[in-house]
Design a protein around this motif. Structure first.
Motif, PDB file in Angstrom:
ATOM      1  N   UNK A  78       0.826  -1.214   0.000  1.00 38.20           N
ATOM      2  CA  UNK A  78       0.000   0.000   0.000  1.00 38.20           C
ATOM      3  C   UNK A  78       0.859   1.263   0.000  1.00 38.20           C
ATOM      4  N   UNK A  79       2.053   1.165   0.532  1.00 39.91           N
ATOM      5  CA  UNK A  79       2.978   2.307   0.513  1.00 39.91           C
ATOM      6  C   UNK A  79       3.725   2.420  -0.824  1.00 39.91           C
ATOM      7  N   UNK A  80       3.544   1.415  -1.704  1.00 38.88           N
ATOM      8  CA  UNK A  80       4.147   1.488  -3.030  1.00 38.88           C
ATOM      9  C   UNK A  80       5.360   0.614  -3.241  1.00 38.88           C
ATOM     10  N   UNK A  81       5.570  -0.374  -2.356  1.00 41.59           N
ATOM     11  CA  UNK A  81       6.696  -1.305  -2.495  1.00 41.59           C
ATOM     12  C   UNK A  81       6.170  -2.608  -3.084  1.00 41.59           C
ATOM     13  N   UNK A  82       6.500  -2.870  -4.346  1.00 45.98           N
ATOM     14  CA  UNK A  82       5.899  -3.975  -5.099  1.00 45.98           C
ATOM     15  C   UNK A  82       7.003  -4.862  -5.652  1.00 45.98           C
ATOM     16  N   UNK A  83       6.723  -6.169  -5.699  1.00 47.49           N
ATOM     17  CA  UNK A  83       7.721  -7.149  -6.137  1.00 47.49           C
ATOM     18  C   UNK A  83       7.166  -8.099  -7.193  1.00 47.49           C
ATOM     19  N   UNK A 162       2.536  -2.951 -12.234  1.00 48.58           N
ATOM     20  CA  UNK A 162       2.074  -1.597 -12.552  1.00 48.58           C
ATOM     21  C   UNK A 162       0.669  -1.343 -12.013  1.00 48.58           C
ATOM     22  N   UNK A 163      -0.170  -2.378 -12.010  1.00 48.11           N
ATOM     23  CA  UNK A 163      -1.538  -2.227 -11.513  1.00 48.11           C
ATOM     24  C   UNK A 163      -1.568  -1.874 -10.029  1.00 48.11           C
ATOM     25  N   UNK A 164      -0.512  -2.219  -9.309  1.00 48.62           N
ATOM     26  CA  UNK A 164      -0.432  -1.911  -7.878  1.00 48.62           C
ATOM     27  C   UNK A 164       0.161  -0.529  -7.616  1.00 48.62           C
ATOM     28  N   UNK A 165       0.435   0.232  -8.693  1.00 50.60           N
ATOM     29  CA  UNK A 165       0.933   1.606  -8.613  1.00 50.60           C
ATOM     30  C   UNK A 165       2.196   1.710  -7.741  1.00 50.60           C
ATOM     31  N   UNK A 166       3.274   1.067  -8.139  1.00 53.10           N
ATOM     32  CA  UNK A 166       4.466   1.067  -7.299  1.00 53.10           C
ATOM     33  C   UNK A 166       5.208   2.398  -7.313  1.00 53.10           C
ATOM     34  N   UNK A 167       5.848   2.683  -6.199  1.00 49.27           N
ATOM     35  CA  UNK A 167       6.870   3.727  -6.142  1.00 49.27           C
ATOM     36  C   UNK A 167       8.244   3.070  -6.280  1.00 49.27           C
ATOM     37  N   UNK A 168       8.341   1.860  -5.697  1.00 47.15           N
ATOM     38  CA  UNK A 168       9.552   1.054  -5.804  1.00 47.15           C
ATOM     39  C   UNK A 168       9.141  -0.313  -6.333  1.00 47.15           C
ATOM     40  N   UNK A 169       9.768  -0.752  -7.429  1.00 45.53           N
ATOM     41  CA  UNK A 169       9.443  -2.038  -8.049  1.00 45.53           C
ATOM     42  C   UNK A 169      10.673  -2.931  -7.992  1.00 45.53           C
ATOM     43  N   UNK A 170      10.523  -4.095  -7.369  1.00 48.77           N
ATOM     44  CA  UNK A 170      11.600  -5.068  -7.246  1.00 48.77           C
ATOM     45  C   UNK A 170      11.345  -6.188  -8.242  1.00 48.77           C
ATOM     46  N   UNK A 171      12.256  -6.378  -9.179  1.00 46.84           N
ATOM     47  CA  UNK A 171      12.107  -7.392 -10.214  1.00 46.84           C
ATOM     48  C   UNK A 171      13.096  -8.524  -9.948  1.00 46.84           C
ATOM     49  N   UNK A 172      12.570  -9.690  -9.602  1.00 44.52           N
ATOM     50  CA  UNK A 172      13.416 -10.844  -9.275  1.00 44.52           C
ATOM     51  C   UNK A 172      13.562 -11.709 -10.519  1.00 44.52           C
TER      52      UNK A 172
END
Length: 254
Positions: A78-83, A162-172
Motif C-alpha cells: 500500500x505504501x508502493x513497495x511492489x515485487x 504496474x496495476x499496484x501503482x508502485x513507487x519502488x518495483x523489485x524485479x526478481x
C-alpha cells in the motif's frame, strides 16, 4: 526530498548462519539499479527482507523517511513497495484482463463482486486497458494466461506490478526462463516503465543487466562489496574475482 527506499545496516541470521551482513543502500525516484552476485550470495534473501517476507535480525528499512521495518507485506504494498518473482504467480485459467483487474481491485480496496462484472467496470477497464496497452499486451486481453507464451507471462508480471501503482518495483529475475531471443521484449517493457518509479532488478543475464542498469550493486556472501556504474563494476578487482570473471574481460576488450 527523502529517498523512496533506504536499507540501513541490514543483517539477517538463520540459526548460526549469517546470510545478510550489514547491507545499506538507497533508492531514489527514477533509479534503475541491478543487484548481481554469485548463486548463494543472498540476493533473494535481501529482497525477501525488503518486502517483509522475513524480518531482519538487525537494521531498519525506510520508505520516504518513514520506518517500515515492522510493516506487513500488504502494508508495504500500500505504501508502493511492489515485487515480481522468479517464476510467474498468475491465475492461469483467468484471462489477461482478469488478472490485471484483480490487482487493480486489490489496490483500490473494492468490495468483492463477480470478477466478470468487475473487469468491465468503466474505471477498472480503463486502467487495465492502459496498462496492457503500455506493455503491448492489449490484444491478448481476452486470452487465458495458460494460453500465453512464457515471455508474455513474464510481461504480465510487470503488468500486475504496474496495476499496484508502485513507487519502488523489485524485479526478481524478470527474464528467467525466457528464450534469449525474447529478452529484448522484457528490456523494452522495463524501459517503458514510468520514469519516476525506482526499479531494483536481480538478474543473472549480464547483457540485460548492463543494458538496463544505471547503477550496479554486487552482493557476495551476504555482503555488499560494490556499488557504482556499470563501467566501474567491470573494472573492480574484487567484483571480477567474486563474480564477473571472464565476462568483465570480454566487455573490456570488446
Amino acid at each position: 526530498m527523502s529517498d523512496l527506499l533506504e536499507a540501513r545496516h541490514i543483517s539477517f541470521s538463520f540459526g548460526g548462519l549469517q546470510v545478510t551482513r550489514d547491507v545499506s543502500f538507497k533508492l531514489a525516484a527514477g533509479d534503475r539499479v541491478a543487484l548481481i552476485g554469485p548463486n548463494g550470495a543472498g540476493k533473494t534473501t535481501l529482497v525477501n527482507l525488503i518486502t517483509g517476507d522475513i524480518a531482519p535480525s538487525e537494521g531498519r528499512f525506510f520508505m520516504s523517511g518513514e520506518d517500515i521495518t515492522a510493516c506487513s507485506i500488504p502494508q508495504r504494498v500500500r505504501r508502493g513497495l511492489v515485487r515480481s518473482f522468479q517464476t510467474t504467480r498468475l491465475f492461469a485459467n483467468l484471462t489477461v484482463a482478469d488478472n490485471v483487474a484483480l490487482a487493480i481491485m486489490q489496490r483500490r480496496g473494492l468490495t468483492r463482486r463477480l470478477l466478470s462484472r468487475a473487469t468491465d467496470l468503466p474505471e477498472v477497464k480503463a486502467e487495465w486497458s492502459e496498462i496492457l496497452g503500455h506493455l503491448g499486451l492489449l490484444g491478448l486481453a481476452s486470452r487465458k494466461i495458460v494460453e500465453l507464451a512464457y515471455g508474455q507471462q513474464r510481461l504480465m508480471e510487470l503488468a500486475i506490478g504496474l496495476a499496484l501503482r508502485p513507487k519502488v518495483l523489485l524485479l526478481d529475475e524478470p527474464a528467467a526462463g525466457v528464450p534469449h531471443d525474447e529478452t529484448p521484449r522484457i528490456l523494452e517493457a522495463i524501459n517503458r516503465l514510468p520514469p519516476d518509479i525506482a526499479v531494483l532488478m536481480i538478474e543473472h543475464d549480464m547483457d540485460l543487466v548492463f543494458k538496463f542498469a544505471r547503477r550496479v550493486m554486487v552482493l557476495a556472501a551476504g555482503r555488499l562489496i560494490f556499488e557504482g556504474s556499470a563501467a566501474q563494476v567491470t573494472a573492480d578487482h574484487e567484483v571480477r574475482r567474486a563474480y564477473l570473471g571472464s565476462y568483465a574481460d570480454a566487455r573490456r576488450t570488446a
